[in-house]
Design an enzyme around this catalytic site. Structure first.
Site: not given
Ligand code: MOS
Length: 739
Positions: A465, A630-633, A704, A706
């Site tokens: 996703g 950033i490859l896609n802002p 980007v 977590e």
């Molecule tokens: Mo993340 S906790 O590495 O899916």
């Protein structure tokens, strides 16, 4: 021979492109694991233990077996044995709960699968599962939230932290607790197991199809080439779908036993039982500082709960050793066993809960010192990673702080508690910094160039996703200088070239080298074909006189003839050429790295507080990240916004309540387990300061996702302190504690 198109103007990298798979999702044609229906399929519903500790003494399924549509009530002994596996910790043979399902009659947590009802329809299977009568010899479970470590170990140490602390003129010694949080992706875990002869296909909710295939093959005693795991679309996972859980081998073994395909989809309450969670964590943080704000000692001692079956360690010191300059540091970790399902990685594992504690303590120190909290961070900015003694690959935390402070208007902050108001409300302004590891996994990909001008890129990686389909298409289109519509991305299938897990915010960085390598290999194959082909415009030219660049064969010297790959293929009357590429991982590699590689950021949060009506709102968030190029802002912002929303949930709402007597998670539903909704979240002002970090890949991209969650809760509770004078040391915050 045509002139090259203005290929260099097709700059897909860095462009705010909408998802290439977006139309499939919004039209409902993207097929998730549980959307797969195959002829002859049966439905399975697990029976979960209703005690958290004890033994199963009897299972009476006589009534259930009489019910309409019921095909079997399976229990221990009914299935071919499911084997233990030995995890390799290399992300290719990892399992969460090491005990195979139905292995013994001992119950170690509430909801542990003790039987499986199989019927013609889901409703019939559910009714039958509810009618299975299980008798137990219960014992008193331990789900105590107060933690004393059974065993501890030192995770990082330099100097003498105790001595540094004892000698410090200003000290902080505080304890922080975080409630257990349950992953709640919209898509619950699901397995559709289909046997075809001796070959097993699993439609799975998996963040790692290769790992899942390896584990299931080993558990079921099958050669790995007889198992295929497919996960084309995933309704997110947040870590809970990184490694296989018991429902998958159960579905596969039941399908083998009954000779029919089986669909097993977990209910929302079951998500709280046996598919992971972020454990309960307690952390003691001790800081020592000089009066000018320089840190002299930092100690972080954390304990997390783990299950009876596993030693899951929430690595809360993940960011601590490199965050600040401090000569004396000690981080210890401890585990406390509980009768709760096995915990697992949850978005930003370790760093997220760790930074809540350390960034709260830094705020407490700032208050005690009378130093502005932004200033305190700037004072303690390190020159290098003091834990490893190596430079950072790229660290621009100072700029995140100053840029963010400027955007937020931090200079207008008055430090006194409750001193800022607007429209009759008390305002609180708080901030925190954050960090997340930047690394990559071993990863391969293949690229096929076709005579119709289209390109197929494939890797046994997956899109949870986050936008993997899109970013892979961007990489290929950019490198070949073609329109993105001409790129077909094929992922989510373990039969493809071995890819990487969708984890640790590392997949994008991991895919750059394999895709570039595969394109180069395909180009080389094209050049070889071109010089050999009788009908080739390049026949008679030597291979080493030709190059392949931006999708075109070009003569290296002499005339500047170039020709697009599809034109060459058509001239040669060849349909396709292909190539494979791979990249080596940096994550978990033994030995000291030459550079310390992390992303950084800073959050600034405003809360508004109305004590008269006990109403606390998050009214503004400004967050700034140093995450490489950033490859896609658009997708990057989307990831960060989602993570900040989760951080608001972590600070204000989320917490799984395991009932003391029964060990049952009593709020195992979306009415009682509260997550942040749109109404809880103001407009989020997210910025990236883009310093490409070429340490990881040629695009300069880190990861980007977590990192947006890291530090958010501390920034929020630091703002709450500024508004109310109440220091929140236990998450989630309880409104009554502010009154
Ligand atoms: Mo993340 S906790 O590495 O899916």
């Amino acid at each position: 021979m045509s002139e090259p198109q203005a290929a260099s103007s097709i700059g897909y990298i860095g462009k705010a492109l909408a998802r290439v798979d977006g139309p499939l999702k919004v039209t409902g044609t993207a097929r998730y694991a549980s959307d797969h229906n195959v002829p002859n399929m049966l439905y399975a519903v697990p029976v979960g233990a209703t005690i958290a500790k004890g033994k199963v003494t009897a299972i009476d399924s006589s009534r259930a077996r009489q019910m309409p549509g019921v095909r079997a009530i399976l229990r221990r002994g009914d299935l071919a044995p499911i084997a233990y596996i030995t995890p390799d910790f290399g992300n290719s043979l990892m399992v969460d709960e090491p005990r195979p399902p139905f292995d013994d009659d001992v119950v170690r947590y509430y909801g542990q699968y003790v039987a499986l009802a199989v019927a013609d329809t889901f409703e019939e299977a559910k009714a039958a599962a509810d009618a299975v009568a299980v008798t137990y010899a219960p014992e008193t479970p331990n789900v105590d939230p107060h933690l004393v470590a059974d065993k501890t170990k030192v995770m990082s140490e330099r100097g003498d932290a105790a001595e540094g602390y004892a000698a410090a003129p200003v000290t902080i010694d505080t304890l922080y607790g975080i409630a257990p949080e349950t992953h709640n992706p919209i898509e619950t875990h699901a397995t559709v197991a289909v046997w075809d002869g001796d070959t097993l296909t699993l439609y799975e909710t998996s963040q790692g199809v290769i790992n899942h295939r390896n584990v299931l093959a080993d558990m079921l005693g099958l050669p790995r080439d007889k198992v295929r795991v497919i996960a084309k679309f995933i309704g997110s996972g947040f870590g809970s779908k990184l490694w296989p859980w018991s429902q998958s081998p159960l579905a596969a073994a039941a399908a083998m036993k009954l000779g029919r395909p089986i669909k097993l989809v977990l209910s929302r309450p079951m998500m709280f039982h046996a598919v992971g969670h972020r454990p309960r964590i307690e952390q003691r943080v001790r800081l020592g500082a000089r009066k000018d704000g320089r840190l002299t000692s930092l100690q972080q001692d954390y304990v997390n709960t783990t299950s009876i079956l596993d030693d899951y360690e929430e690595n809360c010191g993940e960011a601590t050793p490199h965050m600040y300059s401090v000569p004396n540091l000690r981080v210890t970790s401890g585990l406390a066993k509980r009768n709760i399902g096995t915990p697992t990685a949850m978005r930003g594992p370790g760093a997220v809960p760790g930074l809540f504690a350390t960034e709260s303590a830094m705020d407490e120190l700032a208050v005690k010192l009378g130093i502005d909290p932004v200033q305190l961070r700037l004072i303690n900015e390190p020159e290098l990673d003091e834990s490893l003694g190596v430079p950072f690959s790229s660290r621009h935390l100072k700029e995140c702080l100053t840029f963010g402070a400027d955007k937020f208007g931090w200079s207008k902050r008055t430090p006194q508690v409750g001193s800022m108001t607007r429209d009759g409300m008390t305002l609180g302004w708080g901030m925190a910094t954050c960090s997340w590891i930047a690394a990559k996994f071993d990863c391969s990909a293949s690229v096929e160039l076709r005579d119709d001008g289209t390109v197929r890129v494939a890797s046994a990686s997956q899109d949870i996703g986050t936008g993997t389909y899109t970013v892979m298409a961007q990489m290929v289109a950019q490198t070949l200088g073609i329109a993105i519509e001409r790129v077909e991305v094929v992922i989510g299938d373990s039969s493809l070239p071995s890819g990487a897990i969708s984890g640790g915010s590392m997949l994008t960085a991991s895919l750059v080298a394999p895709i570039e390598g595969a394109i180069a290999a395909a180009g080389k194959a094209l050049v070889s074909a071109a010089v050999a082909g009788q009908s080739s415009p390049f026949s008679g030219v030597k291979a080493d006189e030709l190059g392949f660049s931006r999708g075109r064969i070009e003569a290296k010297n002499g005339n500047r003839r170039t020709m697009a790959f599809d034109e060459v293929l058509r001239a040669l009357k060849i349909k396709t050429v292909s190539g494979e590429g791979s990249g080596e991982g940096t994550f978990g590699v033994e030995g000291k790295p030459k550079l310390s590689s992390h992303s950084f950021g800073a959050h600034f949060v405003e809360v508004s507080w109305q004590p008269e009506i006990a109403r606390l709102r998050v009214s503004r968030v400004v967050s700034v990240f140093d995450a490489g190029r950033i490859l896609n802002p658009l997708m990057a912002r989307n990831q960060i916004e989602g993570a900040i929303v989760m951080g608001i949930g972590m600070a204000l709402f989320e917490g799984t309540d395991y009932e003391a007597g029964s060990g049952k998670p009593v709020n195992a539903n979306f009415a009682d387990y509260v997550v942040a909704t749109n109404a809880d979240v103001p407009e989020l002002d997210v910025h990236f300061i883009e310093y490409p970090d070429f340490n990881l890949n040629t695009l300069g991209a880190r990861g980007v996702g977590e990192i947006g969650l890291a530090g958010t809760a501390a920034a929020l509770t630091n703002a709450v302190y500024h508004a109310t004078g109440v220091r929140v040391r236990e998450l989630p915050l309880r409104i009554e504690h502010l009154l």
